[in-house]
Scaffold this motif. Structure first.
Motif, short mmCIF file in Angstrom:
data_model
loop_
_atom_site.label_atom_id
_atom_site.label_comp_id
_atom_site.label_asym_id
_atom_site.label_seq_id
_atom_site.Cartn_x
_atom_site.Cartn_y
_atom_site.Cartn_z
N VAL A 146 56.89 28.37 31.52
CA VAL A 146 56.06 28.52 30.39
C VAL A 146 55.27 29.82 30.42
CG1 VAL A 146 54.10 27.39 29.28
CG2 VAL A 146 55.84 25.96 30.40
N GLY A 147 55.35 30.43 29.32
CA GLY A 147 54.41 31.91 29.12
C GLY A 147 53.34 31.64 28.04
N VAL A 148 52.18 31.72 28.84
CA VAL A 148 50.99 31.69 28.22
C VAL A 148 50.17 32.89 27.76
CG1 VAL A 148 50.67 29.40 29.21
CG2 VAL A 148 49.77 31.32 30.17
N ASP A 149 49.88 33.07 26.65
CA ASP A 149 49.33 34.47 26.23
C ASP A 149 47.83 34.53 26.48
OD1 ASP A 149 48.34 32.71 24.24
OD2 ASP A 149 48.91 34.03 22.42
N PHE A 150 47.18 33.92 27.41
CA PHE A 150 45.93 34.09 27.90
C PHE A 150 45.93 34.40 29.27
CE2 PHE A 150 46.72 29.58 28.47
CZ PHE A 150 46.37 29.24 29.69
N ALA A 151 44.67 34.94 29.54
CA ALA A 151 44.59 35.40 31.23
C ALA A 151 44.43 34.37 32.24
CB ALA A 151 43.29 36.38 31.32
N LEU A 152 45.08 34.52 33.03
CA LEU A 152 45.20 33.62 34.10
C LEU A 152 44.08 33.91 35.28
CD1 LEU A 152 49.20 32.65 34.28
CD2 LEU A 152 47.18 31.50 33.18
N SER A 153 43.54 34.90 35.27
CA SER A 153 42.21 35.32 36.02
C SER A 153 41.38 36.28 35.11
CB SER A 153 42.94 35.80 37.34
OG SER A 153 41.91 35.82 38.27
N LEU A 154 40.54 36.61 35.97
CA LEU A 154 39.50 37.64 35.71
C LEU A 154 39.68 38.83 36.46
CD1 LEU A 154 36.52 35.11 35.39
CD2 LEU A 154 38.18 35.37 33.68
N GLY A 155 38.57 39.83 36.02
CA GLY A 155 38.61 41.10 36.81
C GLY A 155 38.23 40.66 38.10
N GLU A 156 38.26 41.52 39.08
CA GLU A 156 37.91 41.35 40.60
C GLU A 156 36.24 41.41 40.57
OE1 GLU A 156 38.43 43.64 44.47
OE2 GLU A 156 40.24 42.60 44.00
N THR A 157 35.70 42.30 39.59
CA THR A 157 34.28 42.45 39.76
C THR A 157 33.51 40.98 39.07
OG1 THR A 157 34.49 44.79 39.26
CG2 THR A 157 32.38 43.87 38.56
N HIS A 158 34.31 40.50 38.20
CA HIS A 158 33.76 39.39 37.56
C HIS A 158 33.86 38.35 38.44
CE1 HIS A 158 33.69 40.60 33.01
NE2 HIS A 158 32.80 41.04 33.65
N LEU A 159 35.01 38.15 39.19
CA LEU A 159 35.23 37.10 40.17
C LEU A 159 34.03 37.16 41.42
CD1 LEU A 159 39.10 37.18 40.27
CD2 LEU A 159 37.82 35.57 39.29
N ARG A 160 33.80 38.22 41.69
CA ARG A 160 32.77 38.60 42.83
C ARG A 160 31.49 37.87 42.09
NH1 ARG A 160 34.39 41.11 47.17
NH2 ARG A 160 36.46 42.48 46.99
N GLN A 161 31.24 38.22 40.94
CA GLN A 161 29.90 38.11 40.36
C GLN A 161 29.64 36.48 40.33
OE1 GLN A 161 29.95 41.05 36.59
NE2 GLN A 161 28.33 39.51 36.31
#
Length: 300
Positions: free
Chosen positions: A87-102
């Motif tokens: 299944v190909g989904v057209d939304f992001a499966l993660s966030l930028g590393e800076t946001h993940l740290r936040q």
């Protein structure tokens, strides 16, 4: 004599010899089930066939209903595909590393989208089930948009948390919270288990044909039905994807491009599957994931 010097052959896409690929044009707004479109490509030895384009969650379109039903829907589609489903989904499966740290969720993101989604849902949605308010708090807490490495590689104009995409990103990750699937590049493909990958239909059109836009634009009055028809012809010639005339008309006549989004998402996921989901750059952080797609310059 009229051809430009150095002109390459037409592009070619290799699709899997067996299996089913579904492309999802996602939505994160209220009543998302009325917006989400799915396109199914059934791959065979010599040709692929566009099986259907449909709205799988239209009978219960609320976001809570879509999230509650998604896992069972995916399992049923995998059963019909005899365990060979991507299944190909057209939304992001993660966030930028800076946001993940936040958010304090870097370690969770390293484990994949389902774990990240569970933590986001517990933290922002909780028992209320209000995705609108939760998505707003999610974006407010993150502040400035931050592109991922994969967004830069794929020239993706909208970051996962932009004003345009943050609802789809947030709702998509929350929906995947309890899904049992492989998520390349976090996981290798596993026999008998569906795989869910991130794709971008716009990148497929750009890499395949150099097309930047295939949606009608009311602001400048430009209709792009002929461009959408040209993309379908290119899929038929380059990837040997067959489709019914009624399907083609449905795709071409959709000025919003949503039907074509779903088809291109499926095509991008299928091409990545045929390549074994390889080619993730060494500098792409594991926590951020990767946008899978067709090969760059597929005419070479």
């Amino acid at each position: 004599s009229g051809a430009a010097y150095g002109r390459a052959l037409p592009p070619k896409l290799t699709l899997p010899q067996r299996g089913v690929v579904i492309g999802l044009r996602w939505s994160g707004i209220e009543g998302a089930g009325n917006q989400i479109l799915a396109a199914k490509i059934e791959c065979g030895q010599d040709r692929a066939r566009l099986g259907r384009i449909w709205r799988p969650f239209a009978d219960a379109p609320g976001r809570r209903d879509v999230a509650a039903r998604f896992e069972a829907w995916l399992a049923e589609e995998a059963r019909w595909a005899e365990g060979r489903l991507v299944v190909g989904v057209d939304f992001a499966l993660s966030l930028g590393e800076t946001h993940l740290r936040q958010l304090g969720l870097l370690r969770q993101a390293l484990r994949g989208p389902a774990v990240l989604g569970r933590n986001l849902r517990d933290r922002f949605v909780g028992q209320s089930g209000d995705f609108t308010e939760a998505a707003a708090r999610f974006r407010d807490e993150l502040g400035k948009d931050r592109p991922r490495v994969t967004d830069c590689y794929r020239a993706e104009p909208h970051t996962p948390t932009s004003a345009r995409t943050h609802r789809a990103t947030f709702f998509g990750l929350c929906t995947l919270a309890h899904v049992h699937a492989a998520f390349p590049p976090w996981d290798p493909p596993q026999a008998g288990k569906p795989a869910v990958v991130e794709v971008r239909p716009g990148h497929v059109a750009r890499a395949l044909l150099g097309i930047c836009s295939y949606r009608d634009d009311d602001r400048d009055g430009v209709a792009r039905a002929s461009i959408r028809a040209g993309i379908l012809r290119a899929l038929r010639s380059s990837a040997k994807v067959e489709f019914e005339m009624e399907q083609a008309a449905q795709i071409v006549e959709d000025g919003h491009g949503d039907h074509l989004d779903a088809v291109l998402s499926a095509a991008g996921a299928a091409a990545a599957w045929a390549d074994g989901f390889q080619g993730v750059p060494a500098n792409a952080p594991r926590s951020e994931g990767w946008i899978h797609s067709v090969r760059e310059e597929p005419w070479r």
